[in-house]
Write an enzyme that holds these catalytic residues in place. Sequence first.
Site, PDB file in Angstrom:
ATOM      1  CE  LYS A 171      -2.982   2.835   2.594  1.00 13.23           C
ATOM      2  NZ  LYS A 171      -3.454   3.233   4.046  1.00 13.23           N
ATOM      3  N   GLY A 232      -7.965   9.271  10.237  1.00 12.20           N
ATOM      4  CA  GLY A 232      -8.251   9.341  11.590  1.00 12.20           C
ATOM      5  C   GLY A 232      -9.535  10.327  11.962  1.00 12.20           C
ATOM      6  CB  ALA A 258      -8.288   7.551   5.304  1.00 12.06           C
ATOM      7  N   GLY A 259     -10.978   7.876   7.031  1.00 14.87           N
ATOM      8  CA  GLY A 259     -12.170   8.646   7.300  1.00 14.87           C
ATOM      9  C   GLY A 259     -13.315   8.068   7.854  1.00 14.87           C
ATOM     10  CG  ASN A 280      -5.363   1.335  12.673  1.00 15.17           C
ATOM     11  OD1 ASN A 280      -4.309   1.639  12.435  1.00 15.17           O
ATOM     12  ND2 ASN A 280      -6.090   0.677  13.345  1.00 15.17           N
ATOM     13  CB  THR A 281      -8.561   5.632  13.514  1.00 16.16           C
ATOM     14  OG1 THR A 281      -7.441   5.910  13.282  1.00 16.16           O
ATOM     15  CG2 THR A 281      -8.926   6.588  14.646  1.00 16.16           C
TER      16      THR A 281
END
Length: 328
Positions: A171, A232, A258-259, A280-281
Amino acid sequence: MRVIINGENKDLPRPMSVAELLGDLGLNAEKVALERNLEIVPRSDYASTRLEEGDRIEIVHFIGGGDHDDGGDDDPLTIAGRRFTSRLLVGTGKYRDFEETARAIAASGAEIVTVAVRRVNISDPAQPMLVDYVSPETYTYLPNTAGCYTAEDAVRTLRLAREAGGWDLVKLEVLGDRKTLYPDMTETLKAAEKLIGEGFKVMVYCSDDPIMAKRLEEMGCAAIMPLAAPIGSGLGVQNPVNIRIIVEQSEVPVLVDAGVGTASDAAVAMELGCDGVLMNTAIAEAKDPILMARAMKAAVEAGRLAYRAGRMPRKRYADPSSPLAGLI
């Protein structure tokens, strides 16, 4: 203790052997074959093979003809020629410890996990390592270039990753701003071209610009990964129009990266036609990461099924679902 049996998370009431598991499931050991973490367990070893936290178990038997399982292997995610059942990809950072990381990944059902490339702590070589808890033999490691702000740093990082583990599916992300963590698309294009030329199969984090996304695909990237919102932030899909355009124009997988903040965000991304979601977050910083991982698994699956089913048309006025003929 939690294990994954035939793709489903299962909490075991106690530590047990393979033989005891089969007994609890009511299965005749003579009529099934069992695989543990991609390794076949001989029947002679059932009693002596102890199950461990996070084990992936496959139990199969023979049936007449071919079996069809809706929502399973009939709809695989294929990236760079590799087939995956799960369309949820997860990161391995921000968790309390490696044990929680492993439990959350198992609960998510993810088969691909992103891993950052960092220096070894040579002052404490006995310190636990991710590979001790999340085995690259069980999961597909996806080395990423988190924290890189130049094409040169990103390429160097992934060369080290390939040397360390032999991975060529990677990635790429090249950041342009420390506050927003938005991608620097000029550096991203430069790095992608270099990596593809060296034989890497590049999944690329990018802006939600359809023109840039198309250029990356034409360059030879294996998957396009537009952001839903800043990394995040948990804001969810901020530009569904552009994401839909990218999906419609692309011949390689498109994964929102993301997001995402909660399960509904993941479902929205999948209902737009995305091939998968990477997060992830949203899981790691939830109050209960394990429960959120389960929610994200369900959301991605539900969103994919809804997209395949095709939603009803939106209408301005009511349309009764019960027939009016014969009304008393």
